[in-house]
Design an enzyme around this catalytic site. Structure first.
Site, PDB file in Angstrom:
ATOM      1  CB  CYS A 196       7.037  -2.791  13.809  1.00  0.00           C
ATOM      2  SG  CYS A 196       7.033  -2.840  12.352  1.00  0.00           S
ATOM      3  CB  CYS A 201       5.137  -4.650  10.500  1.00  0.00           C
ATOM      4  SG  CYS A 201       4.213  -3.442  11.359  1.00  0.00           S
ATOM      5  CE  LYS A 204       1.728  -7.791   8.871  1.00  0.00           C
ATOM      6  NZ  LYS A 204       0.990  -7.080   9.536  1.00  0.00           N
ATOM      7  CE1 TYR A 341      -2.796  -4.919  11.963  1.00  0.00           C
ATOM      8  CE2 TYR A 341      -4.419  -3.738  13.231  1.00  0.00           C
ATOM      9  CZ  TYR A 341      -3.356  -4.016  13.022  1.00  0.00           C
ATOM     10  OH  TYR A 341      -2.375  -3.209  13.773  1.00  0.00           O
ATOM     11  CD  GLU A 345      -2.244  -8.225   9.168  1.00  0.00           C
ATOM     12  OE1 GLU A 345      -2.112  -7.334   8.312  1.00  0.00           O
ATOM     13  OE2 GLU A 345      -1.764  -8.308  10.142  1.00  0.00           O
ATOM     14  CG  HIS A 604      -2.295  -2.249 -20.062  1.00  0.00           C
ATOM     15  ND1 HIS A 604      -3.454  -2.887 -19.576  1.00  0.00           N
ATOM     16  CD2 HIS A 604      -2.322  -3.038 -21.223  1.00  0.00           C
ATOM     17  CE1 HIS A 604      -3.959  -3.726 -20.179  1.00  0.00           C
ATOM     18  NE2 HIS A 604      -3.463  -4.231 -21.168  1.00  0.00           N
ATOM     19  CD  GLU A 609      -4.282  -1.127 -16.568  1.00  0.00           C
ATOM     20  OE1 GLU A 609      -4.685  -0.355 -17.577  1.00  0.00           O
ATOM     21  OE2 GLU A 609      -3.835  -2.605 -16.916  1.00  0.00           O
TER      22      GLU A 609
END
Length: 629
Positions: A196, A201, A204, A341, A345, A604, A609
């Protein structure tokens, strides 16, 4: 992405309709009893249980169907192959069945005979007592007064191993961590911290962010009135070398911090390759080849995985995700092999930075994720410059004039500067001595089967990507490591909960998800028993740029209509998907319903939302595009 097998069967046995088949001969009292109990179950749960009875006139007719007709041999469960008695009970995939003429290809799972069927029914209706799950582990022989060097040695210094070791030390254990990084086939190596931090991660996400920044400058800056003096647009040239150096410097800082953290936690760090000699002994080898041994009462295997090698002529010319983040020079024209993925990615941020990128796809994008969302990601990436080569893989790589000529399985050819493969990952269990303690691994991926992280050798445990059947995610390894350390040294009995884990795919349009996909929901619950609420919308921050408006963001929520509209899965495609999804992960663990979402006041104006204002169902056929405020 399936249910956690450590949980009680009763917890989710009735999540989907079960079409249960009971076959036997009419005068058999065991067949009659099992069929009566199943009939009662059908009365209690009319929408969840359908019973199909296959009643044969006598024992001879029954055995002619079951044994002579080879029905039992066609099932995958080896228990079925030896079954001779009446009844024979199973669950089918569909409810389109004909009594006394079942289709063996339609069998989903084999329940068993009379006793197995009654036990199945008991587990199905056993009331939950509301208590937390308990990890029932096998005694591993650990005692306070042992004579070994350590209470615990963790093999592997990735995120899970480091978290587990520090937690165990905080609980009073004497702990060591063995970590040794073997160079990739291309020669890349790195420091403490695992995949990672070094080649996963962290780099990346930073490179993805670079692509996001570049796109923002290109697509949005002028529309928001941001330009150079004189009205000239902001240039968006990119220096791979500068970005790479900045990221690698940051990672080296993390490597140092991890070593300091181990020292401060009183965990011994051994930069040595560990091999299990027996259940309490490790042979450790340092980078100079010096060999020694250490002993411990317990071991935890946290070695993670590495990219699976590509099987084609000239494969040594390719690199992997272990190499892409530390390339000294610009990757140039790139071929990414695979539709995982990781591949998408990398393809996404490389294209976003301005490189010519193609992706070779054998079958489908993002297997295991929601199919509708995966297809939308593919369409978005194509419109952002990524070229997909469908239904092909490389069959030959060769060096031509300093570049790599790729011959594909359809015999087409193309020349690239860099070929990166991301076709899966294999656990780093080869060569660590598991055969010396009779721990078997999956021959396909090298992973270890375990229950509550405990392997077949009771004092040896495993966590993270090396463990069979769990999500290959850093936070999963960390939480599993913390939970295991607390059970081993802190008196806890709480297991790791692998259900409803959030994740995000950092493709050019980010994809955040928690729970199951629409495809899985249909399979598990039946299409008629679920409802899918969906919406397409244009994020406010995209509205001023014409180049942003070809594709919209998207969200959907899948619910179980037969269980109070309990939410089964939430999916979101759009900006900052990980930030959006994390809070919904907490809600999913608490059993959120559609009503809970609808009565939540949204923030908002935000993308998040849109999830709490969903009202249009896919079944209705109505337009799911959002309007204004």
């Amino acid at each position: 992405r399936s249910f956690n097998s450590n949980r009680n069967v009763a917890e989710f046995s009735l999540m989907s309709q079960h079409v249960i088949h009971c076959a036997g001969w009419s005068a058999c009292t065991f067949f009659q009893r099992a069929n009566k109990v199943l009939s009662s179950l059908k009365i209690l749960f009319p929408t969840k249980v359908k019973l199909v009875t296959h009643e044969f006139s006598d024992r001879t007719a029954y055995r002619a169907w079951l044994i002579d007709g080879a029905f039992r041999e066609k099932l995958e469960d080896p228990r079925a192959h030896k079954h001779t008695s009446s009844p024979f009970v199973w669950i089918s995939k569909s409810d389109d069945v004909v009594p006394n003429n079942p289709d063996a290809n339609d069998v989903k799972s084999f329940i068993g005979g009379h006793d197995d069927t009654l036990e199945y029914c008991r587990s199905l209706v056993s009331p939950a007592d509301g208590s937390k799950d308990v990890a029932k582990m096998v005694g591993d022989g650990h005692v306070a007064g042992h004579s070994y060097d350590y209470d615990l040695v963790v093999i592997g210094g990735g995120s899970g191993g480091l978290a587990c070791s520090k937690e165990a030390a905080a609980l009073g254990a004497k702990v060591a961590v063995c970590d040794f990084v073997k160079p990739s086939p291309a020669g890349s190596t790195w420091g403490l911290g695992g995949t990672c931090v070094n080649v996963g991660c962290i780099p990346k996400k930073l490179m993805h962010n670079a692509a996001v920044i570049k796109e923002t400058i290109h697509a949005d800056a002028a529309e928001f009135g941001i330009s150079l003096k004189g009205g000239e647009p902001i240039p968006s040239q990119h220096s791979w070398e500068h970005m790479k150096d900045q990221i690698q410097n940051y990672i080296r800082g993390l490597n140092f911090k991890y070593r300091v953290a181990l020292r401060e936690a009183n965990v011994t760090y051994l930069n040595k390759f560990a091999k299990i000699i027996d259940k309490h002994t490790l042979e450790v080898t340092d980078k100079k080849g010096k060999v020694s041994t250490i002993t411990s009462s317990r071991f935890i295997i946290a070695v993670g995985g590495r990219p699976t090698a590509i099987d084609c002529e000239g494969g040594e010319l390719a690199i992997t995700s272990d190499d892409i983040f530390s390339l000294e020079q610009s990757p140039g024209k790139v071929l990414c092999v695979g539709a995982s993925y990781i591949s998408l990615e990398c393809a996404g941020f490389l294209a976003g930075l301005g490189y010519d990128v193609s992706v070779a796809v054998r079958s489908i994008l993002l297997r295991g994720f929601d199919r509708e969302c995966a297809d939308k990601i593919g369409a978005f990436m194509e419109d952002h410059g990524v070229k997909f080569k469908h239904k092909v893989l490389p069959k030959k790589l060769e060096r031509v004039d300093g570049r790599i000529q790729v011959t594909f399985t359809d015999d087409s050819q193309e020349v690239f500067d860099t070929v990166m493969y991301a076709i899966g990952r294999t656990a780093c269990t080869a060569g660590i001595g598991l055969e010396n303690v009779a721990i078997a691994t999956n021959p396909k991926n090298g992973k270890i089967s375990a229950k509550f992280e405990q392997t077949s050798c009771p004092n040896i445990y495993c966590i993270g990507d090396v463990m069979e059947g769990v999500a290959e995610l850093t936070p999963v390894a960390i939480e599993a490591g913390l939970a295991l350390a607390k059970r081993l040294f802190g008196g806890s009995s709480q297991p790791m909960d692998y259900v409803n884990v959030c994740t995000t795919v950092f493709t050019p349009i980010e994809y955040g998800t928690v729970g199951i996909s629409e495809d899985e929901a249909e399979e598990l619950y039946g299409k008629d028993n679920i409802e899918v609420y969906q919406k397409s919308f244009l994020p406010l921050e995209w509205t001023l740029s014409a180049t942003r408006q070809k594709h919209q963001a998207f969200t959907k929520v899948i619910v179980d209509k037969t269980a109070g509209n309990k939410v089964l899965g939430i999916h979101f495609l759009g900006p900052n998907a990980g930030e959006v999804m994390q809070g919904f992960g907490v809600a999913m663990k608490k059993g959120i319903t559609y009503s809970d979402l609808k009565t939540t006041v949204g923030i908002h104006p935000t993308c998040a939302e849109e999830i709490v204002t969903l009202s249009v169902t896919k079944r209705s056929g109505e337009d799911a595009a959002a309007g204004g405020c």
